[in-house]
Design an enzyme around this catalytic site. Structure first.
Site, PDB file in Angstrom:
ATOM      1  N   GLU A  69       0.697  -1.111  -0.157  1.00 31.26           N
ATOM      2  CA  GLU A  69       0.113  -0.021  -0.013  1.00 31.26           C
ATOM      3  C   GLU A  69       1.011   1.157   0.053  1.00 31.26           C
ATOM      4  OE1 GLU A  69      -3.562   0.530   0.083  1.00 31.26           O
ATOM      5  OE2 GLU A  69      -3.518  -1.598  -0.589  1.00 31.26           O
ATOM      6  N   ASP A  87      -6.800   6.439  -9.306  1.00 35.27           N
ATOM      7  CA  ASP A  87      -7.719   4.905  -9.337  1.00 35.27           C
ATOM      8  C   ASP A  87      -8.847   5.346  -9.353  1.00 35.27           C
ATOM      9  OD1 ASP A  87      -7.852   5.709  -6.979  1.00 35.27           O
ATOM     10  OD2 ASP A  87      -7.212   3.688  -6.227  1.00 35.27           O
ATOM     11  N   THR A  92      -6.708   8.729  -1.394  1.00 38.76           N
ATOM     12  CA  THR A  92      -6.642   7.672  -0.675  1.00 38.76           C
ATOM     13  C   THR A  92      -5.870   8.072   0.641  1.00 38.76           C
ATOM     14  OG1 THR A  92      -6.314   6.125  -2.559  1.00 38.76           O
ATOM     15  CG2 THR A  92      -5.252   5.274  -0.584  1.00 38.76           C
TER      16      THR A  92
END
Length: 284
Positions: A69, A87, A92
């Site tokens: 990650e 994405d 995120t």
């Protein structure tokens, strides 16, 4: 978390409650012979070895996930991380990749705000609700990323991130894996899949992937081979990743989890060596 599908966890308590009331109260005065599927499942989980939930193994799990990650083994360095990685899920952020477009970041901030009303992220809640389900930054720019980084310096927000990670991803993954008769590696494989694909029931969410794997192999709890079942689950997961994003790097499966599996390391014992995105990692 980069997921496909929809979180349906909130509906679970309603379904359970409905089943209890439909069955009616137990008027016998005794619970003998009255075990429910839920209580049987609880017994299976309680009787299983700690597995990935053991403190040292849980720490190990966070480090391996962080290698995929955040390209680091220092997972605690990611509390203040926030970025739009392109994405389609918006921003995120945080220790497990909470996303503004996938509901889990919104849920985190809502729960945190109930406990800490004056936090620096609370003012962004209306905007977070508006962009939920999209990649939009409307109402978040400018200011949200700076507010997230500032809040992440506070122990209370770090604790909130840990608790939400456990509530939504870690604990459900470990529980489901134990019910399927999987050991520590299998529990980690479920956890990483739930982090990446989300814990929903859509075809490309965790439970959808598991359902497809079950069509090809029995779990150990059903008398199947643990290694064979996990190999098929990883095949299903890899296909889902490639279908959604054909050019995606699947090394978190291919040269990490699959390597542990083919080495026969079902207990996820150290030392561990793996590669993600071409970078080598080792835990002695």
């Amino acid at each position: 978390m980069r997921r496909a599908g929809i979180l349906l966890l909130a509906a679970v308590p309603v379904v359970v409650a409905a089943a209890v009331f439909a069955a009616g109260p137990d008027r016998s005065g005794s619970s003998e012979g009255k075990d429910t599927p839920a209580s049987q499942d609880a017994s299976v989980v309680a009787d299983a070895p700690p597995g990935l939930a053991a403190p040292a193994k849980k720490e190990l799990a966070q480090r391996i996930v962080a290698s995929a990650e955040n390209s680091t083994l220092d997972w605690r360095s990611a509390y203040g991380y926030i970025e739009d990685i392109g994405d389609g899920q918006g921003y995120t952020a945080g220790v497990i990749g909470f996303c503004t477009g996938t509901h889990d970041l919104l849920t985190l901030v809502e729960r945190y705000t109930r406990a800490h009303p004056d936090n620096g992220l609370a003012k962004f809640l209306p905007a977070l609700r508006e962009v939920d389900g999209s990649d939009s930054h409307e109402g978040l720019d400018p200011g949200f990323t700076a507010a997230w980084k500032a809040e992440a310096k506070l122990p209370a927000f770090r604790k909130a991130q840990d608790e939400e990670r456990d509530r939504v991803y870690f604990d459900p993954a470990v529980r489901r894996a134990k019910l399927d008769g999987l050991g520590t590696l299998g529990q980690f494989i479920y956890y990483d899949a739930m982090v990446y694909h989300g814990p929903g029931t859509g075809p490309d969410s965790f439970h959808g992937l598991r359902a497809r794997a079950l069509k090809e192999a029995d779990t150990p709890a059903e008398g199947g081979s643990e290694k064979n079942y996990l190999d098929i689950f990883l095949d299903v997961r890899r296909r889902a990743m490639k279908t959604k994003r054909p050019g995606i790097d699947t090394s978190r499966v291919d040269t990490a989890q699959r390597r542990f599996l083919y080495d026969g390391n079902l207990d996820l014992d150290t030392p561990l060596e793996w590669r993600v995105y071409g970078e080598p990692y080792r835990i002695p």
